[in-house]
Design a protein around this motif. Sequence first.
Motif, PDB file in Angstrom:
ATOM      1  N   LYS A 117       0.464  -1.478   0.034  1.00 25.48           N
ATOM      2  CA  LYS A 117      -0.090   0.061  -0.090  1.00 25.48           C
ATOM      3  C   LYS A 117       0.495   1.637  -0.295  1.00 25.48           C
ATOM      4  N   ALA A 118       1.933   1.236   0.800  1.00 23.71           N
ATOM      5  CA  ALA A 118       2.614   2.109   0.636  1.00 23.71           C
ATOM      6  C   ALA A 118       3.272   2.802  -0.890  1.00 23.71           C
ATOM      7  N   LYS A 119       4.085   1.524  -1.468  1.00 28.87           N
ATOM      8  CA  LYS A 119       4.085   1.554  -2.590  1.00 28.87           C
ATOM      9  C   LYS A 119       3.434   2.344  -3.761  1.00 28.87           C
ATOM     10  N   GLY A 120       1.724   2.548  -3.139  1.00 28.38           N
ATOM     11  CA  GLY A 120       0.888   2.600  -4.170  1.00 28.38           C
ATOM     12  C   GLY A 120       0.003   1.746  -5.276  1.00 28.38           C
ATOM     13  N   TYR A 121       0.783   0.666  -5.053  1.00 22.09           N
ATOM     14  CA  TYR A 121       0.113  -0.727  -5.463  1.00 22.09           C
ATOM     15  C   TYR A 121      -0.865  -1.638  -4.893  1.00 22.09           C
ATOM     16  N   GLY A 122      -2.024  -1.168  -5.901  1.00 22.02           N
ATOM     17  CA  GLY A 122      -3.148  -2.465  -5.443  1.00 22.02           C
ATOM     18  C   GLY A 122      -2.165  -4.114  -5.648  1.00 22.02           C
ATOM     19  N   LYS A 123      -3.099  -5.056  -4.778  1.00 24.90           N
ATOM     20  CA  LYS A 123      -2.669  -5.834  -5.145  1.00 24.90           C
ATOM     21  C   LYS A 123      -2.927  -6.835  -6.608  1.00 24.90           C
ATOM     22  N   THR A 124      -2.943  -6.732  -7.720  1.00 26.36           N
ATOM     23  CA  THR A 124      -2.867  -7.261  -8.949  1.00 26.36           C
ATOM     24  C   THR A 124      -2.428  -6.117 -10.092  1.00 26.36           C
ATOM     25  N   GLU A 125      -1.322  -4.978  -9.316  1.00 25.05           N
ATOM     26  CA  GLU A 125      -0.864  -4.216  -9.487  1.00 25.05           C
ATOM     27  C   GLU A 125       0.886  -4.938  -9.007  1.00 25.05           C
ATOM     28  N   PHE A 126       0.329  -5.122  -8.173  1.00 30.11           N
ATOM     29  CA  PHE A 126       1.865  -5.947  -6.912  1.00 30.11           C
ATOM     30  C   PHE A 126       2.268  -7.013  -7.993  1.00 30.11           C
ATOM     31  N   ALA A 127       1.010  -8.366  -7.509  1.00 25.67           N
ATOM     32  CA  ALA A 127       1.347  -8.997  -9.133  1.00 25.67           C
ATOM     33  C   ALA A 127       1.940  -9.274 -10.373  1.00 25.67           C
TER      34      ALA A 127
END
Length: 139
Positions: A43-53
Amino acid sequence: MNNKPRTYKSPILSELIENISQEELEKTESKMRLAVKIADAIKAKGYGKTEFAKKIKKNNSEISKWLSGTHNFTHDTLILLQKELDVNLVNSVINEKIEIKNIHIVAQSSNSSNNNFNLSRIFNFKKTVYVNTYSLSTI
């Protein structure tokens, strides 16, 4: 509409909970804390779960499993997450102990007629565990 949580009582569930060892409770708590730390870092990096995956070339379901608090991470996965999220998940720093045998302080007195002044009044030392002796003298 009743939004109050309902209480579920089960003798089987109660017995299972009573038989959980302290070690198992600690393991579960540690896994939960790790999952929260990872979720907070994503969350701190500004990602959602899908984007991070997508960023780390993993499936959405794998990220969900990681964040569930039940996953048993491999060291390689923790290093990957640590690198991508810029967060410390694996503490592999070796803390070296040092031992100081003696501390010797030499001070020059501006008052040459008084060679017996007490340096311990000037320096307020508390002897620590890792220092064997303190030595104070004048020139």
